[in-house]
Scaffold this motif. Structure first.
Motif, PDB file in Angstrom:
ATOM      1  N   SER A   3       0.826  -1.208   0.000  1.00  0.00           N
ATOM      2  CA  SER A   3       0.000   0.000   0.000  1.00  0.00           C
ATOM      3  C   SER A   3       0.861   1.260   0.000  1.00  0.00           C
ATOM      4  N   LEU A   4       1.989   1.224   0.717  1.00  0.00           N
ATOM      5  CA  LEU A   4       2.912   2.363   0.722  1.00  0.00           C
ATOM      6  C   LEU A   4       3.453   2.618  -0.678  1.00  0.00           C
ATOM      7  N   ILE A  37       4.860  10.843   3.783  1.00  0.00           N
ATOM      8  CA  ILE A  37       4.137   9.580   3.650  1.00  0.00           C
ATOM      9  C   ILE A  37       4.916   8.446   4.300  1.00  0.00           C
ATOM     10  N   TYR A  41       3.688   6.429   7.614  1.00  0.00           N
ATOM     11  CA  TYR A  41       3.478   4.988   7.500  1.00  0.00           C
ATOM     12  C   TYR A  41       4.264   4.245   8.575  1.00  0.00           C
ATOM     13  N   SER A  42       5.511   4.653   8.795  1.00  0.00           N
ATOM     14  CA  SER A  42       6.332   3.970   9.793  1.00  0.00           C
ATOM     15  C   SER A  42       5.787   4.194  11.204  1.00  0.00           C
ATOM     16  N   GLY A  44       2.632   4.763  11.968  1.00  0.00           N
ATOM     17  CA  GLY A  44       1.405   3.982  12.043  1.00  0.00           C
ATOM     18  C   GLY A  44       1.679   2.512  12.271  1.00  0.00           C
ATOM     19  N   ARG A  45       2.675   1.975  11.609  1.00  0.00           N
ATOM     20  CA  ARG A  45       3.024   0.563  11.793  1.00  0.00           C
ATOM     21  C   ARG A  45       3.530   0.317  13.225  1.00  0.00           C
TER      22      ARG A  45
END
Length: 59
Positions: A3-4, A37, A41-42, A44-45
């Motif tokens: 998705s990334l 982004i 993303y990082s 959020g993970r």
């Protein structure tokens, strides 16, 4: 991770289309967007993993 990749490709495609119509291929804003982004993303993970380990420990 897939998705990334698609988000970054979408940002590049949007930048290319917008730049084509406006003749303004500004790479500064694109670079800031891609870095934002990746960082988002990082984070959020990492939060997702923390919440998972907390829920497993709580049981």
């Amino acid at each position: 991770m897939k998705s990334l990749f698609f988000v970054i490709v979408g940002a590049l495609l949007g930048w290319g289309i917008t730049g084509f119509f406006t003749n303004g291929f500004e790479t500064d804003y694109l670079f800031i967007l891609v870095i934002g982004i990746v960082i988002g993303y990082s984070i959020g993970r990492r939060k997702e993993k923390e919440e998972f380990t907390e829920s497993v420990k709580g049981k």
